[in-house]
Design a protein around this motif. Structure first.
Motif, PDB file in Angstrom:
ATOM      1  N   HIS A  18       0.848  -1.146   0.051  1.00  8.66           N
ATOM      2  CA  HIS A  18      -0.079   0.076   0.090  1.00  8.66           C
ATOM      3  C   HIS A  18       0.694   1.220  -0.166  1.00  8.66           C
ATOM      4  O   HIS A  18       0.837   1.858   0.926  1.00  8.66           O
ATOM      5  N   VAL A  19       1.431   1.673  -1.054  1.00 12.28           N
ATOM      6  CA  VAL A  19       2.450   2.672  -1.330  1.00 12.28           C
ATOM      7  C   VAL A  19       2.034   3.767  -2.399  1.00 12.28           C
ATOM      8  O   VAL A  19       1.315   3.023  -3.593  1.00 12.28           O
ATOM      9  N   GLN A  20       2.483   4.791  -2.496  1.00 13.02           N
ATOM     10  CA  GLN A  20       2.432   5.648  -3.804  1.00 13.02           C
ATOM     11  C   GLN A  20       3.463   6.765  -3.594  1.00 13.02           C
ATOM     12  O   GLN A  20       3.923   7.079  -2.561  1.00 13.02           O
ATOM     13  N   ALA A  43       2.583   5.575   2.387  1.00 15.81           N
ATOM     14  CA  ALA A  43       1.658   4.632   2.678  1.00 15.81           C
ATOM     15  C   ALA A  43       0.442   5.300   2.125  1.00 15.81           C
ATOM     16  O   ALA A  43       0.124   6.393   2.138  1.00 15.81           O
ATOM     17  N   THR A  44      -0.562   4.229   1.717  1.00 12.35           N
ATOM     18  CA  THR A  44      -1.866   4.531   1.289  1.00 12.35           C
ATOM     19  C   THR A  44      -2.937   4.052   2.400  1.00 12.35           C
ATOM     20  O   THR A  44      -2.435   3.219   3.038  1.00 12.35           O
ATOM     21  N   HIS A  49       0.126  -1.967   9.623  1.00  6.37           N
ATOM     22  CA  HIS A  49       0.964  -1.643  10.615  1.00  6.37           C
ATOM     23  C   HIS A  49       2.394  -1.928  10.554  1.00  6.37           C
ATOM     24  O   HIS A  49       3.199  -0.962  10.502  1.00  6.37           O
ATOM     25  N   GLU A  50       2.683  -3.195   9.830  1.00  4.74           N
ATOM     26  CA  GLU A  50       4.187  -3.289   9.636  1.00  4.74           C
ATOM     27  C   GLU A  50       4.593  -2.380   8.478  1.00  4.74           C
ATOM     28  O   GLU A  50       5.659  -1.889   8.329  1.00  4.74           O
ATOM     29  N   MET A  55       7.672   2.416   6.482  1.00  6.33           N
ATOM     30  CA  MET A  55       7.593   3.489   5.809  1.00  6.33           C
ATOM     31  C   MET A  55       8.247   4.751   6.500  1.00  6.33           C
ATOM     32  O   MET A  55       8.871   5.712   5.884  1.00  6.33           O
ATOM     33  N   GLN A  56       8.287   4.464   7.887  1.00  6.08           N
ATOM     34  CA  GLN A  56       8.792   5.605   8.544  1.00  6.08           C
ATOM     35  C   GLN A  56      10.331   5.924   7.954  1.00  6.08           C
ATOM     36  O   GLN A  56      11.061   6.989   8.148  1.00  6.08           O
ATOM     37  N   ASP A  57      11.147   4.682   7.961  1.00  6.94           N
ATOM     38  CA  ASP A  57      12.448   4.922   7.380  1.00  6.94           C
ATOM     39  C   ASP A  57      12.620   4.674   5.981  1.00  6.94           C
ATOM     40  O   ASP A  57      13.093   5.797   5.232  1.00  6.94           O
TER      41      ASP A  57
END
Length: 109
Positions: A18-20, A43-44, A49-50, A55-57
């Motif tokens: 779930h990314v863009q 993240a989309t 949660h994972e 995506m924080q890093d």
């Protein structure tokens, strides 16, 4: 094109479904007949949660891609950590002339 580059990212990092691309952070160009793209991802809706933690890093680093002769895209590099002072100009896989045209891929906050 953004969808194709996102697909290349997801193939290289399959844990991120779930990314863009981050808005206003997508760069595209061609140098010497080779296509290149650069973007950061976010993240989309529907991200696990994972994915959100990962995506924080990962989301803070610009990812770089090259077009293939078959028309698809492959992941070729990420920013170093910490990011170099010249942005994509510090990424050896990106031609200097293209990095200059992209303004060294500034990060918009």
């Amino acid at each position: 094109m953004k969808a194709a580059v996102t697909g290349a990212y997801q193939r290289s990092f399959p844990r991120f479904v779930h990314v863009q691309p981050v808005p206003h952070q997508f760069f595209y160009g061609q140098c010497g007949g080779v296509r290149y793209a650069a973007t950061r991802f976010e993240a989309t809706p529907g991200a696990t949660h994972e994915e959100l933690v990962g995506m924080q890093d990962e989301g803070s680093a610009t990812k770089y891609f090259r077009g293939t002769s078959g028309g698809s895209w492959i992941y070729i590099a990420s920013d170093s950590f910490p990011r170099g002072p010249h942005g994509c100009g510090d990424v050896p896989q990106i031609p200097d002339s293209l990095a200059a045209a992209w303004g060294n891929c500034p990060v918009v906050q």
